[in-house]
Motif scaffolding. Structure first.
Motif, PDB file in Angstrom:
ATOM      1  N   THR A  23      -1.916 -30.506   7.591  1.00 32.79           N
ATOM      2  CA  THR A  23      -3.301 -31.081   8.419  1.00 32.79           C
ATOM      3  C   THR A  23      -3.471 -30.216   8.527  1.00 32.79           C
ATOM      4  O   THR A  23      -4.825 -29.746   9.627  1.00 32.79           O
ATOM      5  N   ARG A  24      -2.605 -29.261   9.599  1.00 33.21           N
ATOM      6  CA  ARG A  24      -2.669 -28.126  10.612  1.00 33.21           C
ATOM      7  C   ARG A  24      -2.545 -27.258  10.860  1.00 33.21           C
ATOM      8  O   ARG A  24      -2.886 -25.982  11.524  1.00 33.21           O
ATOM      9  N   ASP A  25      -2.784 -26.261   9.431  1.00 31.51           N
ATOM     10  CA  ASP A  25      -3.430 -25.080   9.313  1.00 31.51           C
ATOM     11  C   ASP A  25      -2.552 -24.131  10.107  1.00 31.51           C
ATOM     12  O   ASP A  25      -2.489 -23.289  10.646  1.00 31.51           O
ATOM     13  N   THR A  27       1.000 -21.042  10.547  1.00 30.24           N
ATOM     14  CA  THR A  27       1.528 -20.451   9.907  1.00 30.24           C
ATOM     15  C   THR A  27       3.075 -20.956  10.157  1.00 30.24           C
ATOM     16  O   THR A  27       3.957 -19.811  10.813  1.00 30.24           O
ATOM     17  N   SER A 153       2.265 -21.729  19.721  1.00 28.83           N
ATOM     18  CA  SER A 153       0.767 -21.553  20.066  1.00 28.83           C
ATOM     19  C   SER A 153       0.225 -23.597  20.247  1.00 28.83           C
ATOM     20  O   SER A 153       0.196 -24.172  20.427  1.00 28.83           O
ATOM     21  N   PRO A 154      -0.152 -22.950  21.860  1.00 30.92           N
ATOM     22  CA  PRO A 154      -0.246 -24.568  23.144  1.00 30.92           C
ATOM     23  C   PRO A 154      -1.678 -25.151  22.429  1.00 30.92           C
ATOM     24  O   PRO A 154      -1.796 -26.072  22.537  1.00 30.92           O
ATOM     25  N   GLY A 155      -2.812 -24.451  21.062  1.00 29.43           N
ATOM     26  CA  GLY A 155      -3.803 -24.900  21.039  1.00 29.43           C
ATOM     27  C   GLY A 155      -3.848 -26.311  19.324  1.00 29.43           C
ATOM     28  O   GLY A 155      -4.324 -26.184  18.957  1.00 29.43           O
ATOM     29  N   GLY A 158      -4.827 -28.787  18.413  1.00 33.75           N
ATOM     30  CA  GLY A 158      -6.355 -29.707  18.696  1.00 33.75           C
ATOM     31  C   GLY A 158      -6.025 -30.732  19.615  1.00 33.75           C
ATOM     32  O   GLY A 158      -5.322 -31.239  20.324  1.00 33.75           O
ATOM     33  N   GLU A 159      -7.771 -31.701  19.746  1.00 32.92           N
ATOM     34  CA  GLU A 159      -7.380 -32.978  19.952  1.00 32.92           C
ATOM     35  C   GLU A 159      -7.644 -34.203  19.969  1.00 32.92           C
ATOM     36  O   GLU A 159      -8.296 -34.458  20.201  1.00 32.92           O
ATOM     37  N   ASP A 160      -7.769 -34.180  18.682  1.00 25.59           N
ATOM     38  CA  ASP A 160      -8.120 -35.574  17.512  1.00 25.59           C
ATOM     39  C   ASP A 160      -7.328 -36.602  18.414  1.00 25.59           C
ATOM     40  O   ASP A 160      -6.181 -36.436  17.983  1.00 25.59           O
TER      41      ASP A 160
END
Lengths: 321, 444
Positions: A23-25, A27, A153-155, A158-160
């Motif tokens: 779900t988070r795309d 790489t 990749s800290p992001g 996301g923040e769901d």
């Protein structure tokens, strides 16, 4: 149900990986996960065996003067008894899942390096049989420094809110099981407080603040990385201090040096404090195995009072984690 | 147990608080129009050429209003001197856009009775960005505002300000004829306290008229700072709508990503009905909006990531080393080829979904990515052989699949899609009455 907290950890981390890929795309290459698992397990096995041989050798040398031939025979049998090494594979798998979740690389070789360094660190950087670097963390830092093709990749989460709930729920279960909620609470509490002060001073609206705190990566770190009961300080008071120091350093690195991966650097830099704190505040060391009360008592006594004379069995256990 | 429960409820409380606090926000600067002209900046293009701590920032300017009303205020991490500012070339930004734009690819089915493949390509460039804002001149005074530098570059008059208090800065700006949006002063404070400076540009009409240009040209700023960010917060003051920002990050290393929001790749590689060729812009806009909504509206989209030495398929020729230099790429060495990696990051932001400015990082990820959509034209000729018949029989299912893909990507009504497809593809719709499945073995 699963007895060992590490089984839960493996389960949850695998779940996050599946969710992340699905779900988070990301790489993220599945083959890198396999490489990470294979490297960590292999390194664990080789290092643990080596350690075992060396220890047996030393003991043999010491015992040569003795007349107690019985011990020799026992050790000789143990040399071939790989079941002594086996339990540590759980920890190796946790480390490799942690690496797969956090670390991004271009080439397999970098993942191999990260895994090998992560696991070896447990055998190299240790004092009184306790390793003080978080294996996945040192693996990440090592390849960030040593290679050109690694990044974090800290992001990525996301923040769901439902991810945050998931992390809080599963992570909460584990820290409760291993009794390290204090570390998570101290870290998150101190970090949240520092960010709140900064936010107030800067005059940002509060949604900026919440956005900074609601990062899935931060929560994952607080619940799954700095709570590794084997490498963090043993006494509660030292864990509080330790976690607060990490929060403070993270805050400084993130806001004044603009390092997106601040948490990992902070943990790496402050991990050695574990030794200092452990020497000031003594407490029994955590063990994954659920042992009988009498054994736990012995273990406690040995570690707290005379760590060097801890029984052989305990030393073998400490490879775990 | 208890503290754990406490912690958990704190987290829960935090989530609820965030989830239910309504709010509103934009790009680098805000318009400070004179008179009552209400200006909205809906889209912006920015080029960030970055290597380690060194950055050259190019802000495209497609400001459409009266140039005398134009002024922009951009928070910058360090004080800027005259040598650090240049006029950019708008054409280079167009080139970057064209090179990295999402593209349509066309393939033609070969005669199923004779297997020969050929294909043609086509790249389409979507339309994009918009510009910046205005200002007026003033003297230094006791408001705590320091003029770090003041100079002219091309048609622009530039001021670099630092300030002690936001009220002072706001007052100073107003006194000097800049019309700043209500609420701006409060938003200036965080930047002041972070020791950031304010880059203020407005148009020198004399120079502008002399230059003979119809439009304002891009502004380029070179600076050295660890901060790899774009201030979008100020821009949300005078825009109530969703705003689009397209950032072209050029780096010698690899892909760039946003660190404080999720970076997501746009859907790509899908096979869609051929009629989309005539409405690719609509398709892309709808698809973007659908993905944006689906992902929760608080993400950055990666539309393109590629080594600038090549492209496949190319929607435009790769930029020459000369053009790259004009885009701010400062690390090129002669004989070393064009070592530049482009990431096209498209952010659609609103005040409530993007509370924080965008923070970036460059990674060593050299994986190439492109937003690419495939049109597969069916074979139109006669195909009487057995393979040909099978091919024709397979087409309706394929068309239906394409229709569904399109509906899913864009949120368009599937019936509309089907009817459009029929119009376009009726020529080669092989068999309006599908053959019964038993016919193969039983015959007619």
């Amino acid at each position: 149900m699963l007895k060992d907290a590490r089984d839960y950890q493996i389960l949850f981390l695998s779940l996050f990986l599946v969710l992340g890929i699905g779900t988070r795309d990301w790489t993220l290459h599945p083959e890198f996960i396999l490489v990470a698992i294979a490297t960590c397990c292999l390194t664990q096995w080789v290092a643990a065996s080596l350690k075992y041989f060396i220890e047996v050798d030393n003991k043999d040398a010491r015992d040569n003067g003795n007349t107690e031939g019985l011990i020799d025979t026992k050790n000789l049998a143990d040399v071939f008894n790989f079941s002594l090494v086996k339990p540590a594979f759980r920890s190796a798998i946790i480390t490799s899942l942690g690496l797969s979740l956090l670390l991004r690389v271009d080439h397999c070789s970098t993942m191999v390096l990260a895994g090998a360094i992560a696991i070896s660190s447990k055998f190299i950087f240790k004092i009184k049989d306790k390793h003080f670097f978080n294996p996945a963390n040192i693996g990440i830092i090592a390849v960030l420094v040593l290679t050109q093709d690694a990044w974090v990749s800290p992001g990525q989460w996301g923040e769901d809110w439902w991810y945050l709930l998931l992390f809080a729920g599963t992570g909460g279960l584990i820290v409760k099981k291993v009794g390290r909620w204090d570390t998570t609470a101290a870290f998150l509490g101190a970090y949240a407080l520092l960010e709140a002060i900064r936010n107030f001073w800067l005059g940002w609206t509060w949604d900026v603040y919440w956005h900074r705190l609601m990062s899935g990566s931060l929560l994952l770190f607080a619940l799954f990385m700095i709570t590794d009961p084997r490498s963090i300080p043993n006494a509660r008071i030292s864990r509080y201090l330790w976690a607060i120091s990490i929060a403070l350093l993270t805050f400084i690195l993130r806001n004044y040096f603009f390092i997106p991966t601040a948490v990992f650097w902070a943990l790496f830099a402050l991990a050695p404090l574990t030794i200092v704190f452990d020497s000031i505040w003594q407490a029994p060391r955590f063990s994954w195995q659920e042992t009988s009360p009498s054994f736990t008592e012995n273990l406690t006594l040995d570690l707290a009072i005379a760590p060097k004379s801890a029984p052989q069995m305990e030393r073998e256990k400490s490879q775990v984690g | 147990m208890k503290p754990f429960r406490l912690l958990f409820s704190l987290i829960l409380a935090a989530i609820i608080f965030v989830g239910f606090t309504p709010n509103a926000w934009g790009f680098c600067g805000f318009y400070v129009a004179k008179a009552d002209a209400k200006l909205y900046n809906q889209a912006s293009q920015v080029v960030l050429a970055r290597d380690e701590n060194r950055t050259i920032l190019t802000m495209a300017n497609d400001y459409q209003g009266d140039v005398k009303d134009f002024a922009i205020i951009v928070p910058v991490p360090v004080a800027i001197q005259k040598e650090q500012v240049r006029i950019g070339d708008a054409k280079v930004i167009e080139r970057l856009d064209a090179f990295s734009a999402p593209r349509l690819v066309e393939y033609f089915d070969s005669d199923p009775c004779r297997r020969i493949l050929y294909r043609s390509r086509e790249g389409l460039s979507t339309d994009l960005p918009r510009p910046v804002a205005p200002s007026r001149r003033a003297d230094a005074n006791a408001l705590g505002v320091t003029i770090e530098s003041r100079f002219n570059v091309g048609e622009y008059e530039i001021l670099v300000l630092s300030a002690k208090e936001s009220n002072g800065l706001a007052t100073w700006l107003k006194q000097n004829g800049y019309r700043i949006p209500r609420g701006a002063d409060r938003l200036l404070q965080p930047y002041i306290r972070q020791q950031m400076k304010f880059f203020v540009a407005k148009v020198n009409l004399g120079e502008f008229n002399k230059s003979g240009y119809q439009n304002l040209r891009p502004l380029m700023i070179a600076y050295e700072s660890r901060k790899f960010m774009l201030p979008i917060r100020l821009g949300t003051i005078n825009s109530t709508n969703e705003q689009d920002l397209i950032v072209y990050v050029l780096s010698p290393k690899g892909q760039a990503e946003v660190t404080n929001y999720r970076t997501v790749k746009v859907p790509t590689g899908d096979r869609i009905p051929v009629f989309v060729k005539n409405e690719f812009s609509d398709f892309y806009k709808s698809m973007f909006q659908t993905s944006y909504t689906r992902e929760g509206k608080n993400i950055a989209f990666l539309e393109y990531a590629w080594d600038m030495g090549s492209c496949d398929p190319c929607s435009a020729e790769p930029l020459t080393p000369e053009e790259l230099k004009k885009a701010g790429v400062f690390w090129l060495k002669p004989d070393k080829g064009s070592n530049a990696f482009i990431s096209r990051i498209h952010v659609r932001y609103t005040r409530n979904k993007f509370p924080e400015d965008l923070m970036f990082q460059e990674t060593s990820n050299r994986e190439q990515f492109q937003g690419r959509y495939v049109l597969q034209h069916p074979f139109k000729g006669e195909a009487t052989c057995r393979a040909g018949q099978e091919y024709k029989r397979s087409l309706p299912r394929r068309f239906e699949q394409e229709a569904r893909t399109l509906a899913q990507l864009t949120g368009w009504n599937i019936r509309d899609i089907r009817s459009k497809m029929n119009v376009v593809s009726s020529n080669y719709s092989p068999n309006p009455n599908p053959t019964p499945f038993w016919q193969d073995i039983w015959g007619e």
